[in-house]
Design a protein around this motif. Structure first.
Motif, PDB file in Angstrom:
ATOM      1  N   ALA A 172       0.767  -1.440   0.001  1.00 60.70           N
ATOM      2  CA  ALA A 172      -0.006  -0.009  -0.036  1.00 60.70           C
ATOM      3  C   ALA A 172       0.911   1.271  -0.047  1.00 60.70           C
ATOM      4  O   ALA A 172       0.490   2.440  -0.721  1.00 60.70           O
ATOM      5  N   GLN A 173       2.070   1.379   0.733  1.00 57.40           N
ATOM      6  CA  GLN A 173       2.833   2.412   0.692  1.00 57.40           C
ATOM      7  C   GLN A 173       3.652   2.569  -0.516  1.00 57.40           C
ATOM      8  O   GLN A 173       3.946   3.800  -0.872  1.00 57.40           O
ATOM      9  N   ALA A 174       3.787   1.660  -1.246  1.00 55.31           N
ATOM     10  CA  ALA A 174       4.626   1.482  -2.379  1.00 55.31           C
ATOM     11  C   ALA A 174       3.723   1.890  -3.537  1.00 55.31           C
ATOM     12  O   ALA A 174       4.103   2.341  -4.800  1.00 55.31           O
ATOM     13  N   LEU A 175       2.460   1.982  -3.555  1.00 57.43           N
ATOM     14  CA  LEU A 175       1.566   2.037  -4.681  1.00 57.43           C
ATOM     15  C   LEU A 175       1.528   3.709  -5.106  1.00 57.43           C
ATOM     16  O   LEU A 175       1.698   4.449  -4.414  1.00 57.43           O
ATOM     17  N   PRO A 176       1.535   3.979  -6.545  1.00 52.60           N
ATOM     18  CA  PRO A 176       1.367   5.364  -7.057  1.00 52.60           C
ATOM     19  C   PRO A 176       0.145   6.027  -6.753  1.00 52.60           C
ATOM     20  O   PRO A 176      -0.857   5.280  -6.442  1.00 52.60           O
ATOM     21  N   GLN A 177       0.207   7.286  -6.651  1.00 52.45           N
ATOM     22  CA  GLN A 177      -1.112   7.981  -6.312  1.00 52.45           C
ATOM     23  C   GLN A 177      -2.219   7.809  -7.447  1.00 52.45           C
ATOM     24  O   GLN A 177      -3.304   7.708  -6.878  1.00 52.45           O
ATOM     25  N   LYS A 178      -1.780   7.460  -8.625  1.00 56.36           N
ATOM     26  CA  LYS A 178      -2.654   7.310  -9.621  1.00 56.36           C
ATOM     27  C   LYS A 178      -2.501   6.077 -10.363  1.00 56.36           C
ATOM     28  O   LYS A 178      -1.255   5.708 -10.781  1.00 56.36           O
ATOM     29  N   LEU A 179      -3.273   5.078 -10.078  1.00 61.17           N
ATOM     30  CA  LEU A 179      -3.272   3.785 -10.736  1.00 61.17           C
ATOM     31  C   LEU A 179      -3.741   3.508 -12.282  1.00 61.17           C
ATOM     32  O   LEU A 179      -3.399   2.881 -12.773  1.00 61.17           O
ATOM     33  N   ALA A 272      -0.907 -11.051 -16.060  1.00 57.26           N
ATOM     34  CA  ALA A 272      -0.543 -10.611 -17.382  1.00 57.26           C
ATOM     35  C   ALA A 272      -1.809 -10.790 -18.462  1.00 57.26           C
ATOM     36  O   ALA A 272      -1.809 -10.007 -19.478  1.00 57.26           O
ATOM     37  N   ARG A 273      -2.466 -11.825 -18.308  1.00 64.12           N
ATOM     38  CA  ARG A 273      -3.629 -11.863 -19.100  1.00 64.12           C
ATOM     39  C   ARG A 273      -4.634 -11.068 -19.281  1.00 64.12           C
ATOM     40  O   ARG A 273      -5.425 -10.666 -19.856  1.00 64.12           O
ATOM     41  N   ASN A 274      -4.853 -10.345 -17.915  1.00 62.27           N
ATOM     42  CA  ASN A 274      -5.922  -9.660 -17.938  1.00 62.27           C
ATOM     43  C   ASN A 274      -5.474  -8.011 -18.079  1.00 62.27           C
ATOM     44  O   ASN A 274      -6.695  -7.321 -17.981  1.00 62.27           O
ATOM     45  N   LEU A 275      -4.469  -7.823 -18.092  1.00 62.14           N
ATOM     46  CA  LEU A 275      -3.840  -6.362 -18.299  1.00 62.14           C
ATOM     47  C   LEU A 275      -3.991  -6.081 -19.839  1.00 62.14           C
ATOM     48  O   LEU A 275      -3.541  -6.817 -20.573  1.00 62.14           O
ATOM     49  N   GLY A 276      -4.387  -4.664 -19.858  1.00 64.84           N
ATOM     50  CA  GLY A 276      -4.030  -4.089 -21.379  1.00 64.84           C
ATOM     51  C   GLY A 276      -2.576  -3.945 -21.665  1.00 64.84           C
ATOM     52  O   GLY A 276      -1.830  -4.449 -20.869  1.00 64.84           O
ATOM     53  N   ARG A 277      -2.413  -3.708 -22.781  1.00 67.09           N
ATOM     54  CA  ARG A 277      -1.088  -3.599 -23.253  1.00 67.09           C
ATOM     55  C   ARG A 277       0.091  -2.736 -22.567  1.00 67.09           C
ATOM     56  O   ARG A 277       1.212  -3.058 -22.545  1.00 67.09           O
ATOM     57  N   SER A 278      -0.489  -1.753 -21.966  1.00 65.44           N
ATOM     58  CA  SER A 278       0.261  -0.700 -21.278  1.00 65.44           C
ATOM     59  C   SER A 278      -0.102  -0.844 -20.038  1.00 65.44           C
ATOM     60  O   SER A 278       0.238   0.083 -18.945  1.00 65.44           O
ATOM     61  N   GLY A 279      -0.527  -2.072 -19.411  1.00 65.16           N
ATOM     62  CA  GLY A 279      -0.870  -2.133 -18.027  1.00 65.16           C
ATOM     63  C   GLY A 279       0.083  -2.527 -17.024  1.00 65.16           C
ATOM     64  O   GLY A 279       1.242  -2.840 -17.262  1.00 65.16           O
ATOM     65  N   ASP A 280      -0.096  -2.195 -15.583  1.00 64.02           N
ATOM     66  CA  ASP A 280       0.836  -2.323 -14.624  1.00 64.02           C
ATOM     67  C   ASP A 280       0.150  -3.352 -13.614  1.00 64.02           C
ATOM     68  O   ASP A 280      -0.698  -3.204 -13.190  1.00 64.02           O
ATOM     69  N   LEU A 281       1.282  -3.936 -13.221  1.00 59.10           N
ATOM     70  CA  LEU A 281       1.065  -5.080 -12.037  1.00 59.10           C
ATOM     71  C   LEU A 281       1.893  -4.492 -10.735  1.00 59.10           C
ATOM     72  O   LEU A 281       3.254  -4.162 -11.030  1.00 59.10           O
ATOM     73  N   TRP A 282       1.037  -4.293  -9.712  1.00 59.10           N
ATOM     74  CA  TRP A 282       1.756  -4.027  -8.401  1.00 59.10           C
ATOM     75  C   TRP A 282       1.740  -5.255  -7.343  1.00 59.10           C
ATOM     76  O   TRP A 282       0.815  -5.452  -6.846  1.00 59.10           O
ATOM     77  N   ASP A 303      10.467  -4.229 -12.053  1.00 57.72           N
ATOM     78  CA  ASP A 303      11.473  -3.737 -11.256  1.00 57.72           C
ATOM     79  C   ASP A 303      10.926  -4.061  -9.789  1.00 57.72           C
ATOM     80  O   ASP A 303       9.791  -4.005  -9.452  1.00 57.72           O
ATOM     81  N   GLU A 304      11.976  -4.232  -8.671  1.00 56.64           N
ATOM     82  CA  GLU A 304      11.730  -4.416  -7.314  1.00 56.64           C
ATOM     83  C   GLU A 304      11.978  -3.068  -6.874  1.00 56.64           C
ATOM     84  O   GLU A 304      12.902  -2.286  -7.014  1.00 56.64           O
ATOM     85  N   VAL A 305      10.714  -2.327  -6.403  1.00 56.56           N
ATOM     86  CA  VAL A 305      10.507  -1.015  -6.047  1.00 56.56           C
ATOM     87  C   VAL A 305      10.662  -0.592  -4.579  1.00 56.56           C
ATOM     88  O   VAL A 305      10.616   0.545  -4.106  1.00 56.56           O
ATOM     89  N   ALA A 306      10.301  -1.647  -3.577  1.00 63.71           N
ATOM     90  CA  ALA A 306      10.410  -1.479  -2.297  1.00 63.71           C
ATOM     91  C   ALA A 306      10.732  -2.907  -1.476  1.00 63.71           C
ATOM     92  O   ALA A 306      10.420  -4.045  -2.329  1.00 63.71           O
ATOM     93  N   GLY A 307      10.924  -2.992  -0.378  1.00 65.30           N
ATOM     94  CA  GLY A 307      11.330  -4.284   0.142  1.00 65.30           C
ATOM     95  C   GLY A 307      11.731  -4.130   1.645  1.00 65.30           C
ATOM     96  O   GLY A 307      12.048  -2.972   1.997  1.00 65.30           O
ATOM     97  N   ASP A 308      11.989  -4.997   2.395  1.00 68.08           N
ATOM     98  CA  ASP A 308      12.472  -5.299   3.536  1.00 68.08           C
ATOM     99  C   ASP A 308      13.268  -6.739   3.636  1.00 68.08           C
ATOM    100  O   ASP A 308      13.363  -7.405   2.535  1.00 68.08           O
ATOM    101  N   ASN A 309      13.765  -7.035   4.712  1.00 64.68           N
ATOM    102  CA  ASN A 309      14.162  -8.390   4.655  1.00 64.68           C
ATOM    103  C   ASN A 309      13.314  -9.573   4.682  1.00 64.68           C
ATOM    104  O   ASN A 309      13.691 -10.703   4.423  1.00 64.68           O
ATOM    105  N   ARG A 310      11.958  -9.318   4.556  1.00 67.61           N
ATOM    106  CA  ARG A 310      10.839 -10.157   4.681  1.00 67.61           C
ATOM    107  C   ARG A 310      10.195 -10.377   3.387  1.00 67.61           C
ATOM    108  O   ARG A 310       9.795 -11.182   2.695  1.00 67.61           O
ATOM    109  N   PHE A 311       9.981  -9.007   2.807  1.00 70.40           N
ATOM    110  CA  PHE A 311       9.081  -8.845   1.667  1.00 70.40           C
ATOM    111  C   PHE A 311       9.761  -7.972   0.389  1.00 70.40           C
ATOM    112  O   PHE A 311      10.801  -7.200   0.814  1.00 70.40           O
ATOM    113  N   LYS A 312       9.310  -8.376  -0.712  1.00 72.19           N
ATOM    114  CA  LYS A 312       9.528  -7.569  -1.758  1.00 72.19           C
ATOM    115  C   LYS A 312       8.569  -7.150  -2.668  1.00 72.19           C
ATOM    116  O   LYS A 312       7.399  -7.725  -2.799  1.00 72.19           O
TER     117      LYS A 312
END
Length: 321
Positions: A172-179, A272-282, A303-312
């Protein structure tokens, strides 16, 4: 049939209809039971398994029955709630079958303090026992009508029932303001991430896809927004009504005690199957799970955009076709 249930029937346990079976999984062979038996299973793939076999499969039920069989879940609070539910519905025997690793010994000890127990029979690292249904004896085991955690409604046995999952909070902290306008939450659980997404006014529609009917019922209470659509479905096979702009997910990695990375990989392929051609997965995942290769196969950029020793946390874009 369950080897312990077969032994119990041979030892004198007699079952009468209407019969309810609670918590059976595909590992339980119910072929010796009448197909008129009601099989209560809130997990969609398991529900569909028994429906395909011809049983009266339901995600939840409060109809009366004569006898009830409970296959124990792992969660102690849920197991107790199921005992109460069975006693409230049955007027005959309540049969409990469980593995030692699911706490059957502890539960048997607790039940013996309240009602006379027949059996128990030990077999295959577990036990089966039965007793006469007694609603009053287990009144304090009823699940709370409204279980509130951090301002959200949850229920015994659902994922992260006792608080906000730290991996979901990290995502939730890593999500962009506009999805984007069209979004889905695969494996939405009781709706924590979806509630975060709907704080974005640019989202026009959000699909909450969840296989656990109980969790989805909680999500309906937690996400009261006209833009939300709720789907009781297996996220690995679900198909969006139109290509999506973004998908968020904290996929499960087991349906039993054993970790199964293929489950999360199925979520990635579904995204991947349900996203449009320019879609994003978080997506967030436990750090030890091997998702990088399947992400690279399914998306042009990862890209790995956030994480800690337990999660990515991964941001993957431009799904491959």
């Amino acid at each position: 049939m369950s080897p312990r249930l077969s032994l119990a029937l041979d030892a004198g346990l007699s079952l009468s209809e209407p019969l309810t079976v609670i918590g059976a999984t595909p590992d339980h062979d119910l072929s010796a039971l009448p197909q008129t038996a009601e099989v209560v299973q809130p997990f969609k793939p398991f529900h569909d398994h028994f429906a395909a076999l011809g049983f009266d499969a339901k995600p939840e039920s409060d109809t009366d029955c004569h006898d009830a069989i409970i296959f124990l879940p792992r969660a102690k609070a849920l197991a107790r709630a199921l005992i109460f539910q069975a006693c409230a519905r049955a007027d005959g025997a309540v049969v409990v079958d469980g593995a030692k690793t699911d706490g059957v010994d502890s539960l048997l000890k607790d039940i013996r303090k309240r009602v006379p127990v027949e059996g128990p029979i030990a077999k295959a690292h577990g036990k089966i026992f039965w007793f006469q249904a007694d609603k009053q004896a287990f009144a304090d085991w009823a699940a709370p009508e409204k279980q509130q955690v951090d301002g959200f409604c949850t229920a015994p046995g659902v994922f992260s029932a006792d608080g906000i999952d730290p991996a979901s909070a990290l995502l939730a902290q890593a999500l962009p303001q506009k999805l984007g306008a069209r979004v889905a939450d695969l494996g939405a659980g009781w709706g924590y991430l979806s509630a975060r997404v709907l704080a974005d006014d640019s989202v026009r529609g959000l699909h909450l896809v969840e296989a656990d009917h109980i969790a989805l019922t909680c999500a309906r209470s937690n996400v009261v927004d006209a833009r939300a659509q709720f789907h009781w479905a297996d996220a690995t096979t679900w198909t969006a009504p139109e290509p999506l702009d973004a998908i968020i997910m904290n996929p499960p990695f087991h349906t039993s005690r054993a970790a199964d990375p293929a489950l999360g990989q199925g979520f990635i392929q579904s995204a991947a199957r349900n996203l449009g051609r320019s879609g994003d997965l978080w997506m967030v995942a436990n750090r030890h799970l091997p998702y990088e290769a399947v992400l690279a196969d399914a998306f042009l950029r990862v890209d790995e955009v956030a994480g800690d020793n337990r999660f990515k946390v991964f941001h993957a874009s431009r799904p491959r076709r």
